[in-house]
Motif scaffolding. Sequence first.
Motif, PDB file in Angstrom:
ATOM      1  N   LEU A  20      36.525   8.680  -2.219  1.00  0.00           N
ATOM      2  CA  LEU A  20      37.444   8.862  -2.668  1.00  0.00           C
ATOM      3  C   LEU A  20      37.373  11.008  -3.166  1.00  0.00           C
ATOM      4  O   LEU A  20      36.847  10.726  -4.373  1.00  0.00           O
ATOM      5  N   ARG A  21      38.629  11.673  -3.027  1.00  0.00           N
ATOM      6  CA  ARG A  21      38.323  13.187  -3.561  1.00  0.00           C
ATOM      7  C   ARG A  21      39.585  13.421  -4.200  1.00  0.00           C
ATOM      8  O   ARG A  21      40.700  12.403  -4.481  1.00  0.00           O
ATOM      9  N   GLY A  24      42.961  12.791  -3.513  1.00  0.00           N
ATOM     10  CA  GLY A  24      43.201  11.323  -2.789  1.00  0.00           C
ATOM     11  C   GLY A  24      44.227  10.327  -3.748  1.00  0.00           C
ATOM     12  O   GLY A  24      44.392  10.658  -4.943  1.00  0.00           O
ATOM     13  N   ARG A  25      45.179   9.473  -2.658  1.00  0.00           N
ATOM     14  CA  ARG A  25      45.690   8.671  -3.538  1.00  0.00           C
ATOM     15  C   ARG A  25      44.781   7.339  -3.139  1.00  0.00           C
ATOM     16  O   ARG A  25      43.938   6.345  -2.015  1.00  0.00           O
TER      17      ARG A  25
END
Length: 228
Positions: A20-21, A24-25
């Motif tokens: 995750l970044r 991101g979702r």
Amino acid sequence: MKNYELVLHRVEADLAAGRLRIGGRLPGERVLAEQLGISRPSVREAVRVLEAMGVVRTATGSGPEAGAVIVAEPVSPLTAVLRLHLATNHLPMGDVVQTRVLLESWAAKEAAGRSPELAPVIELLDRMDAPGMSPEEFHRLDAEFHVALAGLAGNVLIAAVMESLRSAIHGYVLAAVPNLPDWEATAVGLRSEHRAIVKALAAGDADSAAGLVTAHIQAFYQAARLPS
């Protein structure tokens, strides 16, 4: 472990691993519930916690803009948590002062070698020179000055901790005013010490800046006869 905490640990692990970044979702509510073997209300509870912490931003409805998105707010969530901790615990004055000395002297030394942009800090000092300023307003600006000073070092964590300490700094300093024999003389001295610190920073004199900050904090603590 509560069910919603499973989601928090999952998000933490995905962020640490790079799955995750920022931007991101999160997976959908149903997907997370199935993957973790928990109810959808538990997932919703976890998302509310993450949103309150400033880790995600949510949008209702359907489509590409719906759901929870990871947002880049590295300071404010930590600051909020620390400020709540400070508000619910009676910290010894000596501990607060010692922490200030450790953080601010390091920050001043670090900032002096970075050619910091001092205009916002100087603007605060100019505002503190206003005649007839009440002790409360003076110390509000004083706390703001010290937070800004720490921020010049460029360390996000130090800045977050100092921001969280702002209320504690303002509170104990203001409470000390009645203990001072001559507030007006003290204010003149504080203004002079502030200017000397900024001058050392502008000159790139790291050791002098750190020493002046330490002496400044400790001298007020002693003059106000604050209990340890």
